[in-house]
Scaffold this motif. Structure first.
Motif, mmCIF file in Angstrom:
data_model
loop_
_atom_site.group_PDB
_atom_site.id
_atom_site.type_symbol
_atom_site.label_atom_id
_atom_site.label_comp_id
_atom_site.label_asym_id
_atom_site.label_seq_id
_atom_site.Cartn_x
_atom_site.Cartn_y
_atom_site.Cartn_z
ATOM 1 N N ASP A 242 0.820 -1.212 0.000
ATOM 2 C CA ASP A 242 0.000 0.000 0.000
ATOM 3 C C ASP A 242 0.858 1.266 0.000
ATOM 4 N N ILE A 243 2.039 1.191 0.592
ATOM 5 C CA ILE A 243 2.908 2.376 0.640
ATOM 6 C C ILE A 243 3.340 2.767 -0.762
ATOM 7 N N PHE A 244 3.776 1.793 -1.556
ATOM 8 C CA PHE A 244 4.195 2.089 -2.923
ATOM 9 C C PHE A 244 2.992 2.393 -3.820
ATOM 10 N N GLN A 245 1.879 1.734 -3.555
ATOM 11 C CA GLN A 245 0.679 1.991 -4.348
ATOM 12 C C GLN A 245 0.246 3.447 -4.193
ATOM 13 N N ARG A 246 0.254 3.961 -2.968
ATOM 14 C CA ARG A 246 -0.103 5.363 -2.752
ATOM 15 C C ARG A 246 0.919 6.284 -3.415
ATOM 16 N N PHE A 247 2.193 5.950 -3.281
ATOM 17 C CA PHE A 247 3.240 6.802 -3.841
ATOM 18 C C PHE A 247 3.078 6.946 -5.352
ATOM 19 N N TYR A 248 2.780 5.860 -6.048
ATOM 20 C CA TYR A 248 2.685 5.912 -7.506
ATOM 21 C C TYR A 248 1.395 6.561 -8.002
ATOM 22 N N GLY A 249 0.552 6.997 -7.091
ATOM 23 C CA GLY A 249 -0.574 7.817 -7.479
ATOM 24 C C GLY A 249 -0.290 9.304 -7.421
ATOM 25 N N LEU A 250 0.918 9.683 -7.008
ATOM 26 C CA LEU A 250 1.312 11.083 -6.877
ATOM 27 C C LEU A 250 1.760 11.644 -8.228
ATOM 28 N N PRO A 251 1.969 12.972 -8.334
ATOM 29 C CA PRO A 251 2.376 13.567 -9.615
ATOM 30 C C PRO A 251 3.676 12.972 -10.154
#
Length: 403
Positions: A345-354
């Motif tokens: 989930d940590i990387f999943q959230r990160f890759y939703g950023l600009p």
């Protein structure tokens, strides 16, 4: 200039950092006498390095231009349980075989010493195991990362396989992270964040790498090989022929006492660069932009005497440590705050950023606004666990099994 028998700069370790430093110095000072000393039979080991097309300055691109690279200009993909995304940035990749061939061509033949083991380094030169002494005005230690109880964190463990297929694979873009795979580490290796990395190297060639972030550095070759077999079969590539393999265990640094680490391995008057000197991305182990920047900076100050050059590079290492604090904090979140099956989930959230934020993240050039954007918002882990993780110390980065 030194006399005909004195080496201007002796570089111990012919990996990415040492090779690029040697090339940058040779380009800036072609009349200098260099020695690039490597214990193995090739430069660069057995690796594949990749980076985004936006990562390098014009000078950095010029330094890497002579190396044969694979280019992708249609972006790249990431895949997570609840996020699939194509990002626009171009992507580049360099195989260690091509790294070795280029350096053998670009550096003077007498500058490269392969199959050469080093017994000792000091401010005035290098002593080989054969007993030969190489006097040098400056010595740079670019050997591998030194595991240390002064540094804390976990490990990134991987196996990659280069496969030749009987038919075209049809992929247009690299897949930088496919985290839709089962989130698990080998038995006894602790919990993990796992993903598969896929590079379409040619129309009928693909590189598949299975990677996981784990608490322990054990590498189970049989298990990883089986995972790659199954991933290839699932995508219709099961009848491919392996033509290359690589494995690795890299540190994921989440904290520690950097000054104590430096003091424990420092040789007075000898500079340290590469991962050994602290020049790596603490969370991703992404190295190319950092190695290029360092090589250019060292070449620009290469006329310093050995102790002054050592101090210059060490000060750069301290500055790098300070500016990468946020990545170590995120590493603590990964290893200490997230439930094992939720680390993804940590990387999943990160890759939703600009996208530009993501690119700056990989080059360790995150702005204050980037850092705020990464940390602010609904966290991917429970807040109490996140706070405990940020205050935690973590496991020592030694090769002993963690208990």
């Amino acid at each position: 200039m030194m006399n005909g028998r004195m080496t201007d700069v002796a570089i111990v370790g012919g990996g990415l950092a040492g090779g690029l430093i040697a090339l940058a110095i040779h380009r800036a000072h072609p009349d200098w006498r260099l020695q690039l000393i490597e214990r193995d039979s090739v430069l660069g080991g057995n690796h594949r390095w990749s980076w985004f097309s936006s990562d390098l300055s014009p000078a950095g691109e010029a330094l890497l231009e002579p190396f044969r690279q694979v280019h992708w200009d249609k972006g790249y993909d990431v895949a997570f349980p609840r996020l699939r995304r194509t990002l626009d940035a171009g992507y580049r990749s360099l195989a260690s075989e091509d790294f070795d061939h280029a350096l053998q061509r670009l550096l003077p033949p007498e500058a490269i010493r392969l199959n050469t083991a080093v017994a000792a380094l000091d401010a005035e030169g290098v002593t080989l195991e054969s007993g030969e002494r190489i006097p040098a005005r400056a010595v740079i230690d670019c050997r591998s990362f030194q595991p240390s109880a002064h540094l804390l964190g976990g490990w990134q463990v991987f196996m990659g396989r280069h496969i030749r297929l009987p038919d075209p694979h049809g992929l247009e873009r690299p897949v930088i992270m496919d985290a839709t795979v089962t989130q698990s580490a080998p038995a006894g290796n602790g919990a993990a964040y796992r993903f598969v990395y896929v590079l379409p190297l040619a129309a009928q060639e693909v590189f598949i790498e299975d990677t996981y972030y784990a608490d322990d550095p054990a590498l189970d070759r049989s298990l990883l090989s089986g995972r790659i077999d199954r991933y290839a079969a699932r995508h219709g590539w099961g009848d491919g022929v392996p033509i290359g393999n690589e494995t690795g265990v890299l540190p994921v640094i989440t904290g520690g006492d950097f000054e104590a680490y430096l003091a424990s391995i420092r040789v007075p008057g000898v500079a340290m660069a590469g991962a050994r000197g602290g020049f790596t991305h603490p969370l991703t182990s992404y190295t190319v932009p950092i190695a290029v920047e360092n090589a250019l900076a060292i070449a620009a100050r290469g006329d310093l005497a050995g102790p002054q050059l050592a101090a210059f590079i060490e000060n750069r290492a301290r500055a790098h440590w300070r500016k990468t604090a946020i990545y170590r904090a995120l590493g603590r979140m990964l290893f200490k705050a997230a439930e094992p099956e939720r680390r993804v989930d940590i990387f999943q959230r990160f890759y939703g950023l600009p996208e530009r934020l993501i690119e700056r993240f990989y080059t360790c050039h995150s702005t204050l606004a980037d850092k705020a954007r990464i940390l602010i918002g609904r966290p991917p882990v429970p807040i109490p666990r996140a706070l405990r993780a940020l205050a935690s110390k973590g496991n020592p980065l030694t090769l002993e099994k963690h208990r």
